[in-house]
Scaffold this motif. Sequence first.
Motif, mmCIF file in Angstrom:
data_model
loop_
_atom_site.group_PDB
_atom_site.id
_atom_site.type_symbol
_atom_site.label_atom_id
_atom_site.label_comp_id
_atom_site.label_asym_id
_atom_site.label_seq_id
_atom_site.Cartn_x
_atom_site.Cartn_y
_atom_site.Cartn_z
ATOM 1 N N HIS A 7 0.820 -1.206 0.000
ATOM 2 C CA HIS A 7 0.000 0.000 0.000
ATOM 3 C C HIS A 7 0.859 1.264 0.000
ATOM 4 O O HIS A 7 0.474 2.282 -0.583
ATOM 5 N N GLY A 8 2.020 1.187 0.650
ATOM 6 C CA GLY A 8 2.903 2.351 0.662
ATOM 7 C C GLY A 8 3.410 2.685 -0.726
ATOM 8 O O GLY A 8 3.433 3.854 -1.125
ATOM 9 N N GLY A 9 3.812 1.656 -1.465
ATOM 10 C CA GLY A 9 4.298 1.862 -2.828
ATOM 11 C C GLY A 9 3.210 2.368 -3.749
ATOM 12 O O GLY A 9 3.439 3.251 -4.591
ATOM 13 N N LEU A 10 2.020 1.797 -3.586
ATOM 14 C CA LEU A 10 0.898 2.252 -4.400
ATOM 15 C C LEU A 10 0.528 3.695 -4.078
ATOM 16 O O LEU A 10 0.243 4.497 -4.974
ATOM 17 N N LEU A 11 0.546 4.028 -2.795
ATOM 18 C CA LEU A 11 0.219 5.383 -2.384
ATOM 19 C C LEU A 11 1.189 6.378 -3.000
ATOM 20 O O LEU A 11 0.790 7.439 -3.495
ATOM 21 N N GLU A 12 2.466 6.032 -2.991
ATOM 22 C CA GLU A 12 3.473 6.919 -3.571
ATOM 23 C C GLU A 12 3.204 7.158 -5.050
ATOM 24 O O GLU A 12 3.273 8.291 -5.531
ATOM 25 N N GLU A 13 2.880 6.090 -5.784
ATOM 26 C CA GLU A 13 2.616 6.228 -7.212
ATOM 27 C C GLU A 13 1.368 7.064 -7.465
ATOM 28 O O GLU A 13 1.344 7.922 -8.356
ATOM 29 N N VAL A 14 0.311 6.805 -6.699
ATOM 30 C CA VAL A 14 -0.928 7.556 -6.884
ATOM 31 C C VAL A 14 -0.712 9.044 -6.602
ATOM 32 O O VAL A 14 -1.215 9.918 -7.321
ATOM 33 N N LEU A 15 0.066 9.353 -5.567
ATOM 34 C CA LEU A 15 0.333 10.748 -5.230
ATOM 35 C C LEU A 15 1.159 11.430 -6.315
ATOM 36 O O LEU A 15 0.836 12.532 -6.762
ATOM 37 N N VAL A 16 2.225 10.782 -6.752
ATOM 38 C CA VAL A 16 3.111 11.375 -7.756
ATOM 39 C C VAL A 16 2.374 11.597 -9.073
ATOM 40 O O VAL A 16 2.494 12.657 -9.704
ATOM 41 N N MET A 17 1.602 10.602 -9.492
ATOM 42 C CA MET A 17 0.886 10.715 -10.758
ATOM 43 C C MET A 17 -0.339 11.620 -10.640
ATOM 44 O O MET A 17 -0.582 12.475 -11.492
ATOM 45 N N GLY A 18 -1.124 11.433 -9.581
ATOM 46 C CA GLY A 18 -2.374 12.164 -9.451
ATOM 47 C C GLY A 18 -2.200 13.659 -9.319
ATOM 48 O O GLY A 18 -3.021 14.436 -9.820
ATOM 49 N N LEU A 19 -1.134 14.081 -8.665
ATOM 50 C CA LEU A 19 -0.916 15.511 -8.473
ATOM 51 C C LEU A 19 -0.467 16.211 -9.745
ATOM 52 O O LEU A 19 -0.339 17.440 -9.772
ATOM 53 N N ARG A 20 -0.232 15.448 -10.820
ATOM 54 C CA ARG A 20 0.078 16.060 -12.110
ATOM 55 C C ARG A 20 -1.181 16.609 -12.783
ATOM 56 O O ARG A 20 -1.087 17.470 -13.667
ATOM 57 N N MET A 21 -2.346 16.104 -12.377
ATOM 58 C CA MET A 21 -3.584 16.470 -13.052
ATOM 59 C C MET A 21 -4.302 17.614 -12.338
ATOM 60 O O MET A 21 -4.182 17.772 -11.120
ATOM 61 N N ASN A 22 -5.071 18.393 -13.102
ATOM 62 C CA ASN A 22 -5.799 19.494 -12.479
ATOM 63 C C ASN A 22 -6.920 19.004 -11.571
ATOM 64 O O ASN A 22 -7.339 19.712 -10.664
ATOM 65 N N GLU A 23 -7.379 17.770 -11.777
ATOM 66 C CA GLU A 23 -8.426 17.229 -10.918
ATOM 67 C C GLU A 23 -7.866 16.705 -9.604
ATOM 68 O O GLU A 23 -8.622 16.377 -8.682
ATOM 69 N N GLY A 24 -6.546 16.594 -9.519
ATOM 70 C CA GLY A 24 -5.922 16.088 -8.304
ATOM 71 C C GLY A 24 -6.178 14.609 -8.110
ATOM 72 O O GLY A 24 -6.288 13.851 -9.077
ATOM 73 N N ILE A 25 -6.280 14.194 -6.863
ATOM 74 C CA ILE A 25 -6.494 12.786 -6.534
ATOM 75 C C ILE A 25 -7.914 12.634 -6.009
ATOM 76 O O ILE A 25 -8.278 13.236 -4.994
ATOM 77 N N THR A 26 -8.690 11.850 -6.698
ATOM 78 C CA THR A 26 -10.099 11.723 -6.348
ATOM 79 C C THR A 26 -10.308 10.669 -5.266
ATOM 80 O O THR A 26 -9.441 9.832 -5.002
ATOM 81 N N GLN A 27 -11.478 10.706 -4.684
ATOM 82 C CA GLN A 27 -11.837 9.714 -3.676
ATOM 83 C C GLN A 27 -11.841 8.315 -4.284
ATOM 84 O O GLN A 27 -11.414 7.349 -3.649
ATOM 85 N N GLN A 28 -12.278 8.235 -5.547
ATOM 86 C CA GLN A 28 -12.281 6.942 -6.212
ATOM 87 C C GLN A 28 -10.861 6.414 -6.390
ATOM 88 O O GLN A 28 -10.608 5.215 -6.281
ATOM 89 N N GLY A 29 -9.914 7.338 -6.649
ATOM 90 C CA GLY A 29 -8.531 6.911 -6.798
ATOM 91 C C GLY A 29 -8.003 6.256 -5.540
ATOM 92 O O GLY A 29 -7.322 5.228 -5.588
ATOM 93 N N PHE A 30 -8.321 6.831 -4.396
ATOM 94 C CA PHE A 30 -7.899 6.229 -3.138
ATOM 95 C C PHE A 30 -8.632 4.918 -2.889
ATOM 96 O O PHE A 30 -8.081 3.985 -2.319
ATOM 97 N N ALA A 31 -9.883 4.840 -3.329
ATOM 98 C CA ALA A 31 -10.640 3.598 -3.155
ATOM 99 C C ALA A 31 -10.007 2.471 -3.941
ATOM 100 O O ALA A 31 -9.895 1.335 -3.473
ATOM 101 N N VAL A 32 -9.549 2.775 -5.166
ATOM 102 C CA VAL A 32 -8.855 1.767 -5.972
ATOM 103 C C VAL A 32 -7.581 1.342 -5.263
ATOM 104 O O VAL A 32 -7.248 0.153 -5.172
#
Length: 354
Positions: A312-337
């Motif tokens: 989960h730590g590795g996945l969290l890092e990837e989601v944060l690094v990638m998601g913060l590139r987008m103007n929508e940021g990181i959605t609740q669904q992204g964390f759910a996945v």
Amino acid sequence: MNKGHQNYLNMWLYCLKRCSYCNFNKYILQNQNHAVMTECLQKETQTSLQLSQVSRISSVFFGGGTPSLAQPSTIAAVLETVSKHTGLSDDAEVTLEVNPTPAGKARLKDFTAAGVNRFSIGVQSLNDGHLRILGRDHDSQHALWTVSEARTLFPGRVSVDVMFALPGQSVKSWETELKKLLLVCDDHVSLYQLTLERGMQLFKPVDSGELSVPGDNVTAVMYNSARGVLEKAGFRQYEVSNFAKNNAVSEHNIGYWRGCQYIGVGPGAHGRFVPLAVGGVQREARTQTLEPDVWMREHHGHGTRRRIQLDHGGLLEEVLVMGLRMNEGITQQGFAVLLGRVSIAGQHLTHNAA
């Protein structure tokens, strides 16, 4: 059976020459055995699809290198394998990166017949002097012709790449060049700042002072200026480097930024998926063998060189690094996945061909 969708990226790592700003895993095209390469790509595609047990593919991205150097029959064979063993969604996005040379332009119709329905064109610059410094093998007129031909084939489904912070470039000349590009480009633009690293051909003349590049403050002004020019032209910025109008976003790349799963096929390809066929329950980061010749020699269904289970730590890092590139940021669904609370719909398949 995973009934979600995956994206699939195919990278053709061969180029006719190495650009002066390139530090990627690329190889100079010499005596390429297209038949053997095609066979290995098909075999790895089949194996990877069976491992993931995905039921449909929502996008395919043929990147590189210079994938427009591949034979259209190779592209067609890969897509046929996907359709045979999994299936392409009716609205699947199938993108091919194109080098805007006369040869690349001439083959656009053949790639269309092979199943491609979107082109990403590496214009990089409309200044011939800058193109020579970058080591590109096309000129500005070639780029304009290629973009025009691609738009004729797929209006609204053509992306152009353009670079800024080039040697000798000013804010004014950059704005002028971008406005000229907007007169001919389609509905998607990707902006990339020139970033130099040791090992690149262009690093030494800049480091020695032979060539001068804009400083950080000027580069920041260039970026913000470009955002303004594109916004005025009707483009919406949806990611750090990407702009689209008429909702012509790159669905394939959005999958990466949202942390969706994808499968990588071909030399040097990276993938992120759960290997359900072998009882996997955690997402794995997979890397294929880098060198094309070695990849082909050791091919036994797939050329996976490294597998790392992502916690989960590795996945969290990837989601944060990638998601913060987008103007929508990181959605609740992204964390759910990420936390495994929803299915893995929206997966992506990454294919890397050399």
